[in-house]
Design a protein around this motif. Structure first.
Motif, PDB file in Angstrom:
ATOM      1  N   VAL A 136       1.001  -0.717  -0.043  1.00 13.96           N
ATOM      2  CA  VAL A 136      -0.368  -0.375  -0.127  1.00 13.96           C
ATOM      3  C   VAL A 136       0.845   1.643  -0.114  1.00 13.96           C
ATOM      4  O   VAL A 136       1.783   1.428   1.001  1.00 13.96           O
ATOM      5  N   VAL A 137       0.836   2.199  -0.648  1.00  9.09           N
ATOM      6  CA  VAL A 137       1.438   3.457  -1.163  1.00  9.09           C
ATOM      7  C   VAL A 137       0.919   4.825  -0.722  1.00  9.09           C
ATOM      8  O   VAL A 137      -0.098   5.075  -1.592  1.00  9.09           O
ATOM      9  N   THR A 138       1.392   5.268   0.111  1.00 14.95           N
ATOM     10  CA  THR A 138       0.562   6.562   0.159  1.00 14.95           C
ATOM     11  C   THR A 138       0.819   7.617  -1.448  1.00 14.95           C
ATOM     12  O   THR A 138       2.645   8.603  -0.630  1.00 14.95           O
ATOM     13  N   THR A 139       0.473   8.414  -2.035  1.00 21.72           N
ATOM     14  CA  THR A 139       0.866   8.957  -2.660  1.00 21.72           C
ATOM     15  C   THR A 139       0.378  10.761  -2.670  1.00 21.72           C
ATOM     16  O   THR A 139       0.672  10.604  -2.141  1.00 21.72           O
ATOM     17  N   SER A 140      -0.315  10.800  -3.293  1.00 33.73           N
ATOM     18  CA  SER A 140      -0.573  12.127  -3.440  1.00 33.73           C
ATOM     19  C   SER A 140      -1.656  12.399  -5.111  1.00 33.73           C
ATOM     20  O   SER A 140      -1.867  12.016  -5.476  1.00 33.73           O
ATOM     21  N   VAL A 178      -0.805  -3.890  -5.623  1.00 31.14           N
ATOM     22  CA  VAL A 178      -0.571  -2.683  -4.696  1.00 31.14           C
ATOM     23  C   VAL A 178      -2.095  -1.851  -5.220  1.00 31.14           C
ATOM     24  O   VAL A 178      -2.895  -1.923  -5.911  1.00 31.14           O
ATOM     25  N   THR A 179      -1.574  -1.075  -4.121  1.00 36.03           N
ATOM     26  CA  THR A 179      -2.588  -0.162  -4.120  1.00 36.03           C
ATOM     27  C   THR A 179      -2.730   1.530  -3.690  1.00 36.03           C
ATOM     28  O   THR A 179      -1.720   1.533  -2.380  1.00 36.03           O
ATOM     29  N   LEU A 180      -2.013   1.968  -4.527  1.00 36.47           N
ATOM     30  CA  LEU A 180      -1.905   3.592  -3.996  1.00 36.47           C
ATOM     31  C   LEU A 180      -2.823   4.220  -4.122  1.00 36.47           C
ATOM     32  O   LEU A 180      -4.475   4.057  -4.481  1.00 36.47           O
ATOM     33  N   VAL A 181      -2.754   4.598  -2.652  1.00 37.24           N
ATOM     34  CA  VAL A 181      -3.941   5.461  -2.100  1.00 37.24           C
ATOM     35  C   VAL A 181      -3.452   7.202  -2.026  1.00 37.24           C
ATOM     36  O   VAL A 181      -2.364   7.747  -1.819  1.00 37.24           O
ATOM     37  N   CYS A 182      -4.439   8.121  -2.875  1.00 36.49           N
ATOM     38  CA  CYS A 182      -3.912   9.049  -3.233  1.00 36.49           C
ATOM     39  C   CYS A 182      -4.554  10.266  -2.249  1.00 36.49           C
ATOM     40  O   CYS A 182      -6.032  10.655  -2.923  1.00 36.49           O
ATOM     41  N   PRO A 183      -4.061  10.787  -1.424  1.00 38.14           N
ATOM     42  CA  PRO A 183      -4.552  11.900  -1.085  1.00 38.14           C
ATOM     43  C   PRO A 183      -4.879  12.885  -1.399  1.00 38.14           C
ATOM     44  O   PRO A 183      -4.026  13.647  -2.069  1.00 38.14           O
ATOM     45  N   GLY A 184      -5.534  14.099  -0.457  1.00 31.35           N
ATOM     46  CA  GLY A 184      -5.763  15.150  -0.996  1.00 31.35           C
ATOM     47  C   GLY A 184      -5.591  16.386   0.083  1.00 31.35           C
ATOM     48  O   GLY A 184      -4.308  15.714   1.242  1.00 31.35           O
ATOM     49  N   PHE A 185      -5.984  17.361   0.420  1.00 26.50           N
ATOM     50  CA  PHE A 185      -5.261  17.881   2.402  1.00 26.50           C
ATOM     51  C   PHE A 185      -5.969  17.469   2.989  1.00 26.50           C
ATOM     52  O   PHE A 185      -7.398  16.478   2.926  1.00 26.50           O
ATOM     53  N   VAL A 186      -5.113  16.767   3.550  1.00 22.63           N
ATOM     54  CA  VAL A 186      -5.211  15.695   4.978  1.00 22.63           C
ATOM     55  C   VAL A 186      -4.441  17.157   6.086  1.00 22.63           C
ATOM     56  O   VAL A 186      -3.568  17.605   6.020  1.00 22.63           O
ATOM     57  N   ASN A 187      -5.435  17.492   7.368  1.00 23.62           N
ATOM     58  CA  ASN A 187      -4.903  17.319   8.643  1.00 23.62           C
ATOM     59  C   ASN A 187      -4.405  17.005   9.578  1.00 23.62           C
ATOM     60  O   ASN A 187      -4.591  16.817  10.178  1.00 23.62           O
ATOM     61  N   THR A 188      -2.830  17.383   8.892  1.00 23.75           N
ATOM     62  CA  THR A 188      -1.612  16.919  10.192  1.00 23.75           C
ATOM     63  C   THR A 188      -0.513  18.099   9.142  1.00 23.75           C
ATOM     64  O   THR A 188      -0.523  19.227   8.653  1.00 23.75           O
ATOM     65  N   ASN A 189       0.812  17.870  10.059  1.00 21.91           N
ATOM     66  CA  ASN A 189       1.731  18.477   9.980  1.00 21.91           C
ATOM     67  C   ASN A 189       2.530  18.664   8.446  1.00 21.91           C
ATOM     68  O   ASN A 189       3.258  18.659   8.787  1.00 21.91           O
ATOM     69  N   VAL A 190       1.658  17.916   7.688  1.00 25.58           N
ATOM     70  CA  VAL A 190       2.303  17.669   6.862  1.00 25.58           C
ATOM     71  C   VAL A 190       3.304  18.834   5.645  1.00 25.58           C
ATOM     72  O   VAL A 190       4.218  18.895   5.881  1.00 25.58           O
TER      73      VAL A 190
END
Length: 264
Positions: A136-140, A178-190
């Motif tokens: 699982v991959v956190t992309t964007s 393989v799972t590609l997860v594309c976040p939008g804006f997430v309320n973190t310290n990124v």
């Protein structure tokens, strides 16, 4: 797919999406391995998990990508196997192309791309041997659409899509998903930790990030995506999802819209 008794390894687990994912998964009868550079922060996350006895910590630095095989060996030894690797660790960027030192571009690629790829390659033989596994991959969303102030970040995330699409095709017969997860804006310290043009952290929250999806809500949605073994998923606001659609079918229109975004 049930997560019951599965061993799930999460990088970037000391905060943000990784932390929320770990706490949520701990409710589902899984064994967890938590990784990041920050031991103290990982120990605090472990305490928040439901069954701390089934949570192990393996500290690692993705930037040190030539020395990750020992970390894979350590992770496997925690519970005897790894069923799912969530490649979530990484860093972002906030600077104009003209102001970004090449050392910053390199660092983004070293951490986000080469670190993730090296860890994946080191674990891959374990999955092949077991004839099962899931990356699982956190992309964007920025891994699909380049936007101002994120050139290096977008490049590193685009690269992940290319690599993991190829890996998926090569190892389908080994029952490796393989799972590609594309976040939008997430309320973190990124955005606070994002690198500026000279390599120093931005140290402030973007308004869009501050108004983004709550990490706990994001984690719940991400778990559903992982369970379904989706190839690619967008967990984002309506505008961000529409932008992905526009990129595919109306690229010129999207380019015009992106040009109007603030670059200050």
């Amino acid at each position: 797919m049930s997560f019951s008794n599965k061993t799930i390894w999460i990088t970037g687990a000391s905060s943000g999406i990784g932390k929320a994912l770990a706490i949520e998964l701990s409710q589902q009868n899984v064994k967890l391995i938590l990784s990041s550079r920050k031991l103290v922060a990982l120990e605090l996350v472990k305490k928040e998990c439901k069954n701390a006895a089934e949570v192990k910590i393996v500290t690692l630095d993705l930037e040190d990508y030539n020395n990750l095989q020992s970390k894979v060996d350590e992770a496997i030894s925690c519970f005897g196997t790894v069923d799912i690797l969530v490649n979530n660790g990484g860093i972002s960027q906030r600077s104009l192309v003209k102001d970004t030192q090449i050392s910053v571009d390199k660092r983004l690629m070293d951490i986000n791309y080469l670190g993730t790829v090296a860890l994946t390659k080191a674990l891959l033989p374990h999955f092949i041997k077991n004839k099962k596994g899931q990356f699982v991959v956190t992309t964007s969303i920025v891994g699909k659409i380049g936007t101002p102030l994120r050139s290096s970040y977008a490049a590193s995330k685009h690269a992940l899509h290319g690599f993991f699409d190829s890996l998926r095709a090569e190892h389908h017969r080994d029952n490796i998903a393989v799972t590609l997860v594309c976040p939008g804006f997430v309320n973190t310290n990124v955005s606070k930790n994002a690198l500026t043009g000279n390599g120093t952290p931005q140290q402030k929250m973007d308004s869009a990030t501050e108004n983004g999806i709550d990490p706990e809500r994001f984690a719940k949605q991400m778990i559903k995506v992982i369970k379904k073994k989706k190839e690619e998923a967008y967990i984002a606001g309506t505008k961000e999802k529409l932008a992905v659609f526009a990129k595919r079918f109306y690229p010129k229109l999207l380019s015009i819209m992106i040009r109007k975004l603030s670059v200050t």
